[in-house]
Write an enzyme that holds these catalytic residues in place. Structure first.
Site, PDB file in Angstrom:
ATOM      1  N   HIS A   1       0.842  -1.195   0.000  1.00 34.47           N
ATOM      2  CA  HIS A   1       0.000   0.000   0.000  1.00 34.47           C
ATOM      3  C   HIS A   1       0.872   1.238   0.000  1.00 34.47           C
ATOM      4  CE1 HIS A   1      -2.022  -3.172   2.379  1.00 34.47           C
ATOM      5  NE2 HIS A   1      -2.969  -2.942   1.508  1.00 34.47           N
TER       6      HIS A   1
ATOM      7  N   HIS B   1      -6.691   7.582   3.727  1.00 35.32           N
ATOM      8  CA  HIS B   1      -7.469   8.093   4.852  1.00 35.32           C
ATOM      9  C   HIS B   1      -8.530   9.095   4.393  1.00 35.32           C
ATOM     10  CE1 HIS B   1      -8.363   8.874   9.042  1.00 35.32           C
ATOM     11  NE2 HIS B   1      -8.307  10.176   8.793  1.00 35.32           N
TER      12      HIS B   1
ATOM     13  N   THR C   1      -9.416   0.854   8.906  1.00 38.26           N
ATOM     14  CA  THR C   1      -9.288   1.089  10.340  1.00 38.26           C
ATOM     15  C   THR C   1     -10.164   2.251  10.780  1.00 38.26           C
ATOM     16  OG1 THR C   1      -6.976   0.521  10.026  1.00 38.26           O
ATOM     17  CG2 THR C   1      -7.599   1.401  12.171  1.00 38.26           C
ATOM     18  N   SER C   2     -10.052   3.361  10.074  1.00 38.76           N
ATOM     19  CA  SER C   2     -10.765   4.550  10.532  1.00 38.76           C
ATOM     20  C   SER C   2     -12.274   4.318  10.450  1.00 38.76           C
ATOM     21  CB  SER C   2     -10.361   5.775   9.721  1.00 38.76           C
ATOM     22  OG  SER C   2     -10.770   5.636   8.375  1.00 38.76           O
TER      23      SER C   2
ATOM     24  N   GLY D   1      -8.897  -0.662  19.449  1.00 38.90           N
ATOM     25  CA  GLY D   1      -7.703  -0.394  18.657  1.00 38.90           C
ATOM     26  C   GLY D   1      -6.405  -0.629  19.394  1.00 38.90           C
TER      27      GLY D   1
ATOM     28  N   GLY E   1      -5.217  10.351  11.164  1.00 32.14           N
ATOM     29  CA  GLY E   1      -6.423  10.057  11.960  1.00 32.14           C
ATOM     30  C   GLY E   1      -6.629  11.084  13.058  1.00 32.14           C
TER      31      GLY E   1
END
Lengths: 581, 581
Positions: free
Chosen positions: A217, A402, A445-446, A487, A559
């Site tokens: 990534h 993101h 994740t977010s 998390g 984030g």
């Protein structure tokens, strides 16, 4: 670079539609991904794989007899949501339990773990094996932190063949864990891919140079060197991988290995074969016998220029499963007897209606609901305005998704919140609907974390009373607790937690002191923004990617930064008259 | 760009070695390429395909049950030599005759035609079907001039399946010709590939722009436009291909088509699936049913960014063969029953010894031989010194391989000439050995033509008498006649012929006038050089590539230019004392 797309935000959905249309004999669509189009033996284990899109044939391209039973297909480089994984696993289930297997990335771990818990709670026995083959991503002493790259193929292949052979779930897990333990990869990269609609590649390496230890990534490598000759690269690969033999393999001499030489996208077949010839000679010199090597593209990153070598140290059982036939859209070998097709109608799941019945709400709560909607609108607007900036920040140490992930989530949450209000929802339900839509559509994740936060807040607010400052502060504290347990990050790890903790502490303290909600929130948002900016001085959290000090120092965590933006945007909607003290 | 190689001039050999090492269950090496590793039914037709390397899986990757029986694998972007094709066809022959099939390019036509003649002369019935699917490369009225691109796959697939089904040679030819007639492709390109060791791509298209009508060796397109959306490209593809329906297909409505959406190298799977979804919708709207589409990489050009759509208009028989199983390294579908492996020893051909017996030569001829060697040395040296310049010139309107092709040929000719002299060869035999080595190692159009010229000259010189000016002038005239009958070009077509004709005319006239050979040759070389330079004012020969006026005007023809360089270099070795009048 990626040049052909329609709406970049719809790219993942459109590629899945096209993929399904091209392979009706292999896969059929279900909510969240695909499952096999062919009938499976009942009471056998179903292998469900998944991850972000952008790695074709991983993951949907590996569904079919001999490998996976289903694949949860997330957005570009973003984990599928928990809901997606659960949906695919339910559709793939044959009554013998589910093995979830995927490459080890934070967002995938969050969502697959939550899906595993939910499936087990529903009575579908479910286990997990994470692929951790990339030796460059963490030292041998911390194997559990290693990323999954092209070694996905060997683990999935062996697990799928074991399921096909009728192994029970515990045995499929045993074989898959052994396969992962016996699989080691090392990669190099020359340039990163450019995502649809983006103007810059995720990373670049200077002309004539090569990054050691690729991330699929765009995660940074562990070093850099001049581009060697094909044989020089073969030597590097073989030396790195023979230097870390798995347990039970004392010496390479006399051993049998399966091999995957994987091009990431634009290192092409001719180059791969030249390199393969050199690798084969060097392994032969080391006394290793290569068994049915695979040379080609098995785990890509769009058109990234990179290549990895995977060695898979076989025993008799693993070799049997490696050699077994497979017939999937992106990987075929050997003999697979034809299977009857599942009838087109039987398996197609309708998307669940968003018009599900609303929990009855009080007048007060329904009257407060539009103010929740206004806050969600403000969130979506601020994310829209900063989507590129967030992507840029994230690309420094992460995969650059993101911004678009947050945008997908916030856009979906906005639509769900409006629909809920129109359907007569109370304030709490509006947030719960927004939370579900966010995590389902954003993935990654977010997406999972924002789902947790909004759900905690919505649950606390409920549909009985008009939300007051105390309920909101308590909801914020619940959200923080949820994030922490989910998390596992702490303050200082350079994550979103760095911004949430001062936000919640400030909000709660000021509300307890009797401040108006608007004032308290303003102060809390300021604390979050300052803390987010301060993450620029921290190295990235270990485990997400190898520290890449020069680049990530000086850059805030994406984030944390988006949390600060959202907190500030919401503050503007909280005038004193909106909420009681 | 191509980054991983060892010696760029050995790249094609090394990739073939690596390819063979990776796929021992599918292919075994023979001189000139590969044949199946598995046993075939005797007395069936053998399909032998081939072409330059750099298009994987075309051509070696398509050898195996269900498709080809053998593939002649040329150097990078260069036709295999006649000798290579003959060698592969002999090894592939099952007693039922040979079908040669390949994409329609000048060098391939020269070499496959010569191979066909030789095989028929040896008593192996051999026929040819050229693939001409690229509708952008010539108008419908001149279909025979069209190039072969990804439509190779449909023609090879159907011909291979017909051979597998036991069709006799005439019937396989009928089906293959029908398949070619029913196959139409249209492509677009964004950037060209960069060959191993080269520093520049073969072509570039300005950022944000797209070339219409791609050439898989960097041949120029027929136009340029802004890059459209994925759906815009689907619309363009579908409109272009529905505008030219093959004979027997009156309307698309109600027809069944096979489809190949081919990525050239770095337009990746995700983009291809997005585009495919749009194509499928548009074809459905036109009433067309898509049968077993293929979306992926089937005929590449290293990492060129381009994509083509191929439609293959089926009838019942063609559909049967399209759907049949195939099991090759680069293309697998459906069910293929396992075949016994040919034993490793049985089929491996040794490279023929270069120490073959020499024709006895006279003292005089043997004494003259070192002077021939000196001339060949001078040729190799001047090509070495100009290899990059020749590649650059050729890349303007061609595939950029003229320099490396000439270098491979001249280097091999030099080695063969030295070996022949050491083995006691006369002057004529030295040239004949050099000619064979040149055409065998160089491949491509120029390799075939230089083989013809040196062979004509060597035959005329012979091994009896010391070569004199008259023998050499007559040999040059023979060489010109050979070139004209072989290559079918005339003066003004912007080819090598533009330089050879004034050279031979000058040489012959001056020798007849009684000039010394050295003086006559000097004048002839000057005429050739001037004529080569004058080709800069000509548009390229129609049929080689579409005229691309802005770029090719002002650039000399690479073949004419190299002829001028060689003529001049050889002149320096022809001192008056070397050759009698």
């Amino acid at each position: 670079m990626t040049r052909l797309f329609n709406d970049p935000t719809a790219f993942a959905d459109e590629l899945i539609d096209g993929f399904v249309a091209a392979h009706p004999g292999h896969v059929r669509p279900v909510r969240g991904g695909v499952v096999r189009a062919t009938r499976c033996t009942s009471d056998t284990v179903a292998l469900v794989i998944g991850g972000g899109s952008g790695h074709y044939p991983a993951f949907g391209g590996l569904v079919g007899p001999g490998i996976a039973h289903g694949a949860a297909m997330g957005n570009l480089f973003a984990s599928p949501s928990t809901q997606q994984i659960v949906s695919v696993a339910r559709a793939a289930s044959n009554g013998g339990g589910i093995l979830l297997s995927y490459g080890n990335y934070a967002g995938d771990v969050l969502n697959f773990d939550a899906a595993e818990a939910q499936l087990n709670a529903e009575g579908i026995p479910t286990r997990t094996v994470r692929v951790t083959d990339d030796i460059a991503s963490a030292p041998a002493s911390e194997k559990h932190r290693r990323r999954g790259i092209a070694g996905d193929l060997t683990v999935f292949k062996v697990a799928g063949a074991a399921a096909e052979a009728g192994y029970v779930l515990d045995e499929v897990v045993r074989v898959a864990e052994l396969a992962n333990e016996r699989t080691r990869s090392f990669g190099v990269a020359f340039t990163g891919c450019t995502l649809p609609g983006a103007s810059e590649p995720l990373f670049t390496v200077p002309e004539g140079r090569m990054a050691l230890g690729l991330g699929i990534h765009g995660e940074p490598g562990i070093g850099e060197t001049d581009i060697p000759s094909a044989d020089g690269l073969a030597q590097l690969f073989v030396e790195e991988l023979l230097a870390e033999l798995p347990e039970g393999v004392a010496s390479p001499k006399g051993r049998r290995v399966a091999l995957v030489l994987n091009g990431l996208g634009s290192v092409k077949y001719e180059e791969l074969y030249v390199v393969y010839g050199c690798i084969a000679r060097r392994l032969q010199e080391a006394g290793v016998t290569i068994v049915e090597p695979e040379v080609g593209e098995f785990c890509t990153s769009f058109d990234m220029a990179g290549v990895s070598l995977t060695l898979f140290w076989l025993d008799t059982e693993l070799e049997l499963f490696w050699r077994a036939g497979a017939d999937t859209p992106g990987f075929r070998k050997g003999l697979v007897s034809p299977r009857p097709r599942v009838s087109a109608e039987s398996g197609v799941q309708k998307k669940p209606s968003s018009e599900a019945v609303m929990v009855p709400a009080s007048e007060e709560s329904r009257a407060a609901a539009p103010r929740i909607v206004a806050a969600v609108d403000a969130i979506a607007a601020v994310i829209d305005a900063h989507v590129e900036e967030l992507g840029r920040i994230d690309a420094v140490a992460g995969d650059g998704d993101h911004g678009i992930g947050m945008q997908r989530g916030a856009t979906a949450a906005r639509a769900a919140a409006h629909a809920a209000v129109e359907a007569g929802a109370g304030a709490g339900s509006v947030l719960l609907r927004a939370a579900d839509a966010w995590s389902d559509r954003a993935g990654g994740t977010s997406g999972a974390l924002w789902g947790v936060m909004l759900r905690a807040l919505g649950t606390r607010i409920g549909d009985e009373d008009a939300p007051d400052a105390h309920a909101i502060a308590e909801g914020a504290a619940d959200a923080l607790a949820g994030i922490r347990s989910y998390g596992k990050a702490e303050v200082g790890d350079k994550t979103m937690v760095d911004a949430i903790v001062p936000f919640v502490e400030t909000l709660v303290a000021r509300v307890i002191d009797g401040e108006q909600l608007g004032d308290a929130w303003d102060a809390a948002a300021a604390a979050a923004t300052a803390a987010a900016a301060a993450t620029a001085d921290l190295l990235p959290r270990v485990g997400r990617a190898r520290p890449h000090a020069e680049k990530s120092l000086g850059t805030p965590d994406a984030g944390a930064h988006s949390f600060g933006l959202i907190a500030t945007a919401v503050a503007a909607t909280l005038t004193r008259k909106d909420f009681a003290r």
